[in-house]
Design a protein around this motif. Structure first.
Motif, PDB file in Angstrom:
ATOM      1  N   SER A   1       0.848  -1.190   0.000  1.00  0.00           N
ATOM      2  CA  SER A   1       0.000   0.000   0.000  1.00  0.00           C
ATOM      3  C   SER A   1       0.880   1.235   0.000  1.00  0.00           C
ATOM      4  O   SER A   1       1.717   1.404   0.882  1.00  0.00           O
ATOM      5  CB  SER A   1      -0.909   0.007   1.242  1.00  0.00           C
TER       6      SER A   1
ATOM      7  N   LEU B   1     -10.921   1.535   4.781  1.00  0.00           N
ATOM      8  CA  LEU B   1     -10.043   0.619   5.511  1.00  0.00           C
ATOM      9  C   LEU B   1     -10.167   0.814   7.018  1.00  0.00           C
ATOM     10  O   LEU B   1     -10.180  -0.157   7.783  1.00  0.00           O
ATOM     11  CB  LEU B   1      -8.591   0.818   5.071  1.00  0.00           C
TER      12      LEU B   1
ATOM     13  N   HIS C   1     -13.221  -0.919   8.247  1.00  0.00           N
ATOM     14  CA  HIS C   1     -13.282  -2.371   8.103  1.00  0.00           C
ATOM     15  C   HIS C   1     -12.069  -3.106   8.658  1.00  0.00           C
ATOM     16  O   HIS C   1     -12.030  -4.337   8.632  1.00  0.00           O
ATOM     17  CB  HIS C   1     -13.449  -2.744   6.628  1.00  0.00           C
ATOM     18  N   SER C   2     -11.069  -2.380   9.145  1.00  0.00           N
ATOM     19  CA  SER C   2      -9.844  -3.020   9.625  1.00  0.00           C
ATOM     20  C   SER C   2      -9.392  -2.381  10.927  1.00  0.00           C
ATOM     21  O   SER C   2      -9.676  -1.204  11.188  1.00  0.00           O
ATOM     22  CB  SER C   2      -8.715  -2.888   8.587  1.00  0.00           C
ATOM     23  N   ASP C   3      -8.668  -3.141  11.714  1.00  0.00           N
ATOM     24  CA  ASP C   3      -8.076  -2.601  12.927  1.00  0.00           C
ATOM     25  C   ASP C   3      -6.670  -2.107  12.604  1.00  0.00           C
ATOM     26  O   ASP C   3      -5.980  -2.691  11.773  1.00  0.00           O
ATOM     27  CB  ASP C   3      -8.014  -3.688  14.011  1.00  0.00           C
TER      28      ASP C   3
ATOM     29  N   VAL D   1      -5.791   0.876  11.309  1.00  0.00           N
ATOM     30  CA  VAL D   1      -5.680   1.874  10.249  1.00  0.00           C
ATOM     31  C   VAL D   1      -5.907   3.259  10.852  1.00  0.00           C
ATOM     32  O   VAL D   1      -6.954   3.538  11.432  1.00  0.00           O
ATOM     33  CB  VAL D   1      -6.697   1.614   9.125  1.00  0.00           C
TER      34      VAL D   1
ATOM     35  N   TYR E   1       3.728  -5.341  11.561  1.00  0.00           N
ATOM     36  CA  TYR E   1       2.436  -6.008  11.688  1.00  0.00           C
ATOM     37  C   TYR E   1       2.628  -7.513  11.449  1.00  0.00           C
ATOM     38  O   TYR E   1       2.569  -7.978  10.297  1.00  0.00           O
ATOM     39  CB  TYR E   1       1.441  -5.423  10.681  1.00  0.00           C
TER      40      TYR E   1
ATOM     41  N   VAL F   1       1.050 -10.182  11.247  1.00  0.00           N
ATOM     42  CA  VAL F   1      -0.248 -10.811  11.019  1.00  0.00           C
ATOM     43  C   VAL F   1      -0.071 -11.979  10.055  1.00  0.00           C
ATOM     44  O   VAL F   1       1.046 -12.404   9.768  1.00  0.00           O
ATOM     45  CB  VAL F   1      -1.249  -9.771  10.476  1.00  0.00           C
TER      46      VAL F   1
ATOM     47  N   TYR G   1       2.244  -4.064  16.080  1.00  0.00           N
ATOM     48  CA  TYR G   1       0.836  -4.405  16.196  1.00  0.00           C
ATOM     49  C   TYR G   1       0.670  -5.624  17.114  1.00  0.00           C
ATOM     50  O   TYR G   1       1.478  -6.546  17.044  1.00  0.00           O
ATOM     51  CB  TYR G   1       0.295  -4.707  14.800  1.00  0.00           C
TER      52      TYR G   1
END
Length: 209
Positions: free
Chosen positions: A111, A122, A125-127, A129, A168, A170, A187
């Motif tokens: 991104s 975003l 809909h996302s944690d 951001v 992050y 993830v 994160y």
């Protein structure tokens, strides 16, 4: 998929000689400059679009406008197709980070620029951001490089301390880097939410002209 880049072999040898620790990956900015004094090249591949770009954007003391335009398009908002002029300080940070890692892989981008609408979507809909993300200013990039050591870029960026650095870890690990006020986080922790305000205040306080 391995790609060699000119001007990077010296810094890689220096980094490897110092070891793979976070400290070892930071050879010294002076070494980077000495290794490639006349040009700066970015080798990137988008993990979302599949596009590749290997381009010299600075040479002989000046930025190359046509190269900057191609980078702007490569780093466009893929959701809306919008572009912005990416901050040259971000490009220089990416180049310096890349020069200080031992990896021969391109910078795998996720991104770059985000329009306000994409960032708002975003954030809803996302944690993790930031509603005032530096992505909207053309000052941030989410990326990775070495899939076997996804935190490598984070350690280098954090050591440089030239902006924000977030890791992050993830399912699809990535690192956020930006050229806003220095900060670092891992994160699910978040960066300082006042960074955008601080940046705007600092910019407003700069002498005009």
């Amino acid at each position: 998929m391995t790609t060699k880049r000119s001007g990077k072999s010296l810094t890689r040898r220096a980094a490897l000689a110092l070891g793979a620790s976070a400290m070892g990956l930071i050879a010294a900015p002076a070494i980077v400059k000495a290794a490639a004094p006349y040009k700066r090249t970015l080798n990137m591949q988008s993990l979302n679009s599949g596009e590749k770009l290997n381009i010299t954007y600075w040479a002989d003391g000046a930025y190359i406008d046509e190269a900057l335009k191609r980078i702007d398009w490569f780093m466009r908002d893929l959701r809306t197709g919008e572009t912005t002029r990416m901050h040259t300080a971000l490009l220089d940070l990416l180049w310096e980070i890349d020069s200080l890692t031992p990896s021969t892989q391109p910078l795998y981008t996720m991104s770059g620029f985000r329009s306000e609408s994409t960032n708002a979507w975003l954030a809803a809909h996302s944690d993790g951001v930031d509603p005032s993300s530096f992505h909207m200013r053309g000052m941030a990039m989410d990326l990775t490089q070495d899939f076997s050591d996804p935190g490598m870029i984070y350690r280098v960026a954090k050591k440089l301390g030239k902006g924000g650095a977030g890791f992050y870890p993830v399912k699809r690990p990535f690192v956020h880097v930006d050229v806003g006020p220095p900060d670092s986080w891992v994160y699910p922790e978040h960066g300082d939410p006042t960074r955008a305000e601080r940046y705007e205040r600092e910019e407003a306080e700069k002498p005009k002209g």
